[in-house]
Each structure stands twice: as structure tokens, then as C-alpha cells.
Write a protein that holds these residues in place. Sequence first.
Motif, mmCIF file in Angstrom:
data_model
loop_
_atom_site.group_PDB
_atom_site.id
_atom_site.type_symbol
_atom_site.label_atom_id
_atom_site.label_comp_id
_atom_site.label_asym_id
_atom_site.label_seq_id
_atom_site.Cartn_x
_atom_site.Cartn_y
_atom_site.Cartn_z
ATOM 1 N N LEU A 68 0.840 -1.202 0.000
ATOM 2 C CA LEU A 68 0.000 0.000 0.000
ATOM 3 C C LEU A 68 0.872 1.248 0.000
ATOM 4 O O LEU A 68 0.436 2.314 -0.405
ATOM 5 C CB LEU A 68 -0.897 0.020 1.245
ATOM 6 N N SER A 92 -1.287 -3.360 -7.465
ATOM 7 C CA SER A 92 -2.695 -3.607 -7.167
ATOM 8 C C SER A 92 -3.024 -5.082 -7.383
ATOM 9 O O SER A 92 -3.810 -5.664 -6.633
ATOM 10 C CB SER A 92 -3.594 -2.694 -7.995
ATOM 11 N N ARG A 95 -1.760 -6.914 -4.386
ATOM 12 C CA ARG A 95 -2.669 -6.767 -3.247
ATOM 13 C C ARG A 95 -3.912 -7.623 -3.434
ATOM 14 O O ARG A 95 -4.457 -8.176 -2.487
ATOM 15 C CB ARG A 95 -3.096 -5.302 -3.080
ATOM 16 N N LEU A 96 -4.336 -7.738 -4.683
ATOM 17 C CA LEU A 96 -5.560 -8.475 -4.974
ATOM 18 C C LEU A 96 -5.370 -9.981 -4.781
ATOM 19 O O LEU A 96 -6.219 -10.655 -4.207
ATOM 20 C CB LEU A 96 -5.997 -8.165 -6.410
ATOM 21 N N PHE A 124 -12.951 -7.115 -8.686
ATOM 22 C CA PHE A 124 -11.680 -6.557 -9.154
ATOM 23 C C PHE A 124 -10.854 -7.635 -9.859
ATOM 24 O O PHE A 124 -10.100 -7.339 -10.769
ATOM 25 C CB PHE A 124 -10.886 -5.963 -7.993
ATOM 26 N N ILE B 294 -10.090 1.654 1.041
ATOM 27 C CA ILE B 294 -10.425 0.243 1.310
ATOM 28 C C ILE B 294 -10.329 -0.566 0.025
ATOM 29 O O ILE B 294 -9.718 -1.635 -0.024
ATOM 30 C CB ILE B 294 -11.849 0.122 1.890
ATOM 31 N N MET B 295 -10.936 -0.010 -1.017
ATOM 32 C CA MET B 295 -10.941 -0.745 -2.286
ATOM 33 C C MET B 295 -9.534 -0.996 -2.781
ATOM 34 O O MET B 295 -9.224 -2.076 -3.279
ATOM 35 C CB MET B 295 -11.739 0.028 -3.323
ATOM 36 N N LYS B 296 -8.693 0.007 -2.643
ATOM 37 C CA LYS B 296 -7.310 -0.183 -3.080
ATOM 38 C C LYS B 296 -6.610 -1.211 -2.206
ATOM 39 O O LYS B 296 -5.825 -2.028 -2.706
ATOM 40 C CB LYS B 296 -6.568 1.149 -3.044
ATOM 41 N N ALA B 297 -6.900 -1.189 -0.908
ATOM 42 C CA ALA B 297 -6.264 -2.131 0.006
ATOM 43 C C ALA B 297 -6.654 -3.563 -0.327
ATOM 44 O O ALA B 297 -5.840 -4.479 -0.183
ATOM 45 C CB ALA B 297 -6.642 -1.804 1.442
ATOM 46 N N ILE B 298 -7.894 -3.751 -0.783
ATOM 47 C CA ILE B 298 -8.294 -5.125 -1.104
ATOM 48 C C ILE B 298 -8.064 -5.457 -2.571
ATOM 49 O O ILE B 298 -8.522 -6.478 -3.050
ATOM 50 C CB ILE B 298 -9.758 -5.410 -0.701
ATOM 51 N N GLY B 299 -7.345 -4.601 -3.290
ATOM 52 C CA GLY B 299 -6.875 -5.003 -4.604
ATOM 53 C C GLY B 299 -7.414 -4.256 -5.802
ATOM 54 O O GLY B 299 -7.182 -4.668 -6.933
ATOM 55 N N PRO B 388 -3.600 5.246 -1.035
ATOM 56 C CA PRO B 388 -4.462 4.405 -0.187
ATOM 57 C C PRO B 388 -4.165 4.541 1.304
ATOM 58 O O PRO B 388 -5.090 4.469 2.118
ATOM 59 C CB PRO B 388 -4.179 2.996 -0.695
#
Lengths: 254, 395
Positions: A68, A92, A95-96, A124, B294-299, B388
Motif C-alpha cells: 500500500l 494492485s 494486493r488483490l 476486481f 479500502i478498495m485499493k487495500a483489497i486489490g 491508499p
Amino acid sequence: MTSVSDKSKQNGSSVVSTADLCRHYRMGETLIRAVDGVSLQVQSGEFIALLGASGSGKSSLLNLIAGLDRPTSGSVVVYGNNLAELSRLELSKYRLRTVGMVFQSFNLIPSMNLMENVELPLRFAEVDRNKRASLAQTALHRVGLSARLRHRPSELSGGEQQRASLARALINQPRLLLADEPTGNLDSHTGMEILDLVREFNETLGMTVLMVTHERTLAERYAKRLIFLADGKLVDDQRNHEHETVPTLQGGRP
Amino acid sequence: MICAPADSPALDESAREKITQLRDVLEASPDIRFITELRYQDKPHLTLIAALPSSAKERDAFENMQGQFFSSDSAPEAILQKSFAEELLGKRRKPGEDDTNVAELGPPLLGKDLVMRYAERMATPGPAITASETNGTQNAVSDHADDVAGAAYSVISREQTLKIVGISDLDPDSLRGPGRARVFLPLKFAENLHVMQATSLRDNSSAAANTPTYATVSVRVRSAKNVATVENAIRKMGFNTFSIVDATRSMRQFFAVLDLFLGIFGSLALAVASIGIVNTLVMAILERRREIGIMKAIGASDVDVKKLFFAEAGAMGVLGGAVGVALGWTIGRVINIGTNIYLKRQELPPEQIWFVPWWLVLGAIVFALLVSLISGLYPASRAARLDPVQALRYE
Ligand SMILES: Nc1ncnc2c1ncn2[C@@H]1O[C@H](COP(=O)(O)OP(=O)(O)OP(=O)(O)O)[C@@H](O)[C@H]1O
Ligand SMILES: [Mg+2]
């Protein structure tokens, strides 16, 4: 550094490997060293608790490992990827797919119900629409929330919200779970329920867990290894002796 | 459509024939109108007389006529306008009550005779006396030219008996009727009378002396949409033109100005709306910073976040477009209902002056979508660039 990390380096089986990792913030004239030269090896399947006083840099370190945030200097290598070299898009995707994150404040999206929240990482990941629902349902079932699929986060207790966020963190089957004070907003009983779940995933799925906490007792109860931070520096790294199930390799203390 | 001679060519028989041969021209008839005295039962009545081509018979203007149309194009017959018929019978209109039935006027007048007194214009062969006197000292060529330019005709007073064959209730002021005339004669017949017309006095074109010229020629075209092209063609021949289309010009100008104003208001509204969308989305980003974190943290990738806000902008646009179209349609309905109530009071058939075609509905919504997507570009990319960690700290 500790003998444990030295050994794991030799084994070459590190999931996470940081070398002289630094994250500095410049606030006007002063320089805040949130993370200051941390070298750390995490092996596959470990359950690590990251302990330290408030402001010691626990969250900062976790965010660097989560991709992050980017380090000021030093490197973070996760599963062979040097995060500092990844593009924004690659980060990203990392992270995903590779990490799952859980936060102290749950961080569910308030306008979405639990199903939608849990489905979000699948969206995503561009998983098929019809596959998403069943995957999310299974994940929520696993954390015991089958009855609350259509509820909004605000309609749930803190423990239930944290379960939902666990379900969301695990939906893309990450190999590394990063949790930033997951029990910080919960009473001790509920906190232990959550950590029971985390331990279950750690043991059954072989998922590596790195958990920030400032509750020593919880850390000693669940983690197999305790890492202590102070002023952004790694000050202690020990095997959890109270954990009888894990054979002690060496003394642990430096 | 009428065309009056401009400076250059003469509006004579050959010009009329040329006009007749233009594309989409059905008929070009000289417009003969003159004021003269008509005697009925020895009482003189002064009125404006106009010639009607035989094609006028087919026009709906003569639908409710009493009696018959002219038996031939050169018969010494007359059709009276209702008000003139009333005048002949000595009927006076009371103000307010203006509708005498034409049928009442028929029996006493049809078949009766009228005596028309008029001035015939006769071409005089050879140079006019006045002309040769003034220019006598000059050479022959210039003499002749001046002679022709002079008033080389004489005026003879004549009388002609006309038979009343019809009475029309055509509104003398209506644009469709032959402008204010109250007695009509067959065209060929009227032409052969060579009645001196008001314009003849001003006439100084070379053709004036020998061949008669017309003050105006009425041209009928195939359909309204041909008017402009025919007008242009006639103008190219050197004549002035006037048409009903010209009469509606001021109306069209009004609508052009209205369009312009609506356009300006529309553009302003568009600009304001775009700024509104940008503002709303930027505010949404501020409010939902944490959500983005949050969205960025979860990908979520930058593109995922961008898409999300883009979709939101698009939804806003489609919704706004749909609401706008619905509102416009409703306003149009209200205007239609209003005008139709008015038209009904005026005993006119209902018209749909305001309507929304389906392509406009579609176009408006697509346009609104486009505008909002363009407006969403900046906010969406701003959302995507959000850090993020910072976003997650934000409570
Ligand atoms: N964006 C930032 N700008 C400036 N300073 C920051 C920023 N983020 C963190 N810091 C500072 O870095 C230090 C470490 O912060 P961090 O949040 O990592 O601590 P922590 O160990 O997680 O504390 P806590 O237990 O309270 O969560 C703190 O002194 C904090 O003020
Ligand atoms: Mg913290």
C-alpha cells in the motif's frame, strides 16, 4: 539480527523478506522515521505477531509489506517480487491476489451488504458474475455469517463485521494475511473468536499470518513468533515459548 | 407568388412564358387588378377588380361559392365577393354580426348584369407628339429611343356588360385570396380589356409602348418547398419576388432568435451542469476517500477506481438526461394542450406544435451521458490517484 531469520534466509523459503527497510516521513524540519532499517524474514505458514508501543511503526511496516506504501529505502521482497520495482498496476494485482488485509476498524463499505462487500475483490479480479455469489456465500458461511448475507455492515456487531472482513480478505485465497489490530475494537472474548478463525485458516490452509497487535496476551496465545518494534526499529524477534505445539528450534532471543 | 418587375427586363408575355417553363412552376398568370366603377341597377359602385385564372376554380378558396365559376376564361362574367354583393343589394352590416349567409345573396343577384366602366390603354403607332417636339433637334436614333420611352399610348374610356355568375364568401383579406379584390373576372377576358393599371403610368421600359407589360405575375408552384428555388430562378431573371414564405419570414426570424436564446441558455445550462457534475464527483471523492482506500487495500487498481466513478458519472448523466427529456416532454404537452384549447376557442383544428421525436429523446440521453462522462474524467482520475494509506487514515 536473530538466528531465526538468519536460518530462514539460508533455507531460502521466505515468504516475506525485508532488507534495511525504511519509511521516513518529513514533517517540515523534522524527519519521522516510522520504519527505520527493518530486516525481517517471514517463512511460509508462520503466524507472527508484530508488537510495539503506539507510534512504533507497526502499521507503517505492515503497509509496506502490503504494497500500500512504498519504502523510502531498502527493499521488501514477497514471494520473490521486489515490491519497490512493481508498477502501480502490478502492486494492485499483488494486493488483490497475494495478500489479504484485515483492519482494526473492519473497513467494510457501508453502502453495500455483506455479500457485495465480500464479492468486491472478486469483481476486481474479474471473476464471473455467477461464480462470485457462490464463492462469497461459501466464504461467509465459513466465518459463520450465512444468516446475514443481505445485511449492511451497520446492522452487525463488531465481531460479525470483523468476520465479514475476514471472509473478504480470504475470498481470493491469498497466501499472506496481514492484519492490523484485528481485535482492537472487540472485547477479549470476541477477539479470541476472530483469532480462532485466523488460526484455523493458518493451520488448515497453510496461510502465512502477520498480525499487528498491542495485546501481549493475545499475541502469546495465537502467534508462533513475536516481533517487537520500537521507534521504527526491530528490537526483538522471539519464538513463542508458550506455544507448545511448535517445536523450539533455538533459543529465539538474540 | 407574385413577381414585380425590377429595373432591367420587362415583365411581359415572353417573361411570363419563361417563368411558366421554370421547374416546378404550375402556372404563371398576370396579376390584373384595377379600381373602377361598376353600375348595378344604375347605381355606381367603385371597387377593386381582379382577374382570376381558370385554375382558381380548383382552389378550396372557392369551395363555398354560390352559382358557378366562369363558363370560360374569356367570358364577360363576374364573381362577386360576398361583401360587394351585400353592397349591391343595399344590405348594411351591423357591427358584431357579420355573417350573412351567402346562399341568401345568390338568388337576387345571379344572372344579373353589371356595367363596368374602365379606361382602355391603347398603344399608339409611331412616335408620340410630345416626345418628338422636345427632342426634335437631335438625331433620329436618339429621337426614336426617346419616343419609345415616352408615353406612346392613348387612353380610351369604355363600357362593358358583365354577367354575375357566382358569389364567393372568400375573405377579401385572406392571404390565399387575390388580395382585397371584391369583384373577379376571368383572366383572358380581363387581359383583353387592356385596362389601364396604376403602374402603367410609371412604366417607362422600352416594351411599354408596344407590348403590354404586367405589374405583377402570380406564379403557382408545385409545392411549398419549391417556393424558394423558384423565387431564386425568377430573381435571376431580374424580377422582384414576394411569397407567403416571405410573409412568414418575420415569424421565422422570431423562431431563429428564440432558437438562439434557447441555445445560449442551453449552453449555459450545460456548462453549469458540467461544473455541477465535476463538483458532485469531487465531493463524492472527498466523502468516500476511505472507501477508495479500502478498495485499493483489497486489490482495486487505478482503472477499477476510475471505472467506478465513471460509471457513477454515466449513471448521473443518463438519469439527468431521462429526467430532462421527461420534463421537456411534459412542458411540450402542457403547451400543446394550452394551444389546442386556444385553437378550439378560435374554432380551428387542433395542431401539435410541440413534439419530441424519438431520435431527440435518444440523442438527449446519449448527449447527457457524454457530457457527464467528459465531466467525470477529472474526478475519476483524481480518485484513482489517491494514496491508499492516506485515504485509509481518513475518518
Ligand atoms: N502519513 C504520515 N505522515 C507523517 N507521519 C506519519 C504518517 N504515518 C505515520 N506517521 C508517523 O509514523 C509513526 C509510526 O506510525 P504507525 O501508524 O506506523 O504507528 P503504529 O505502531 O501503527 O501505532 P498505533 O499502535 O497507534 O497504531 C508515528 O509517529 C506516526 O505519527
Ligand atoms: Mg497502527
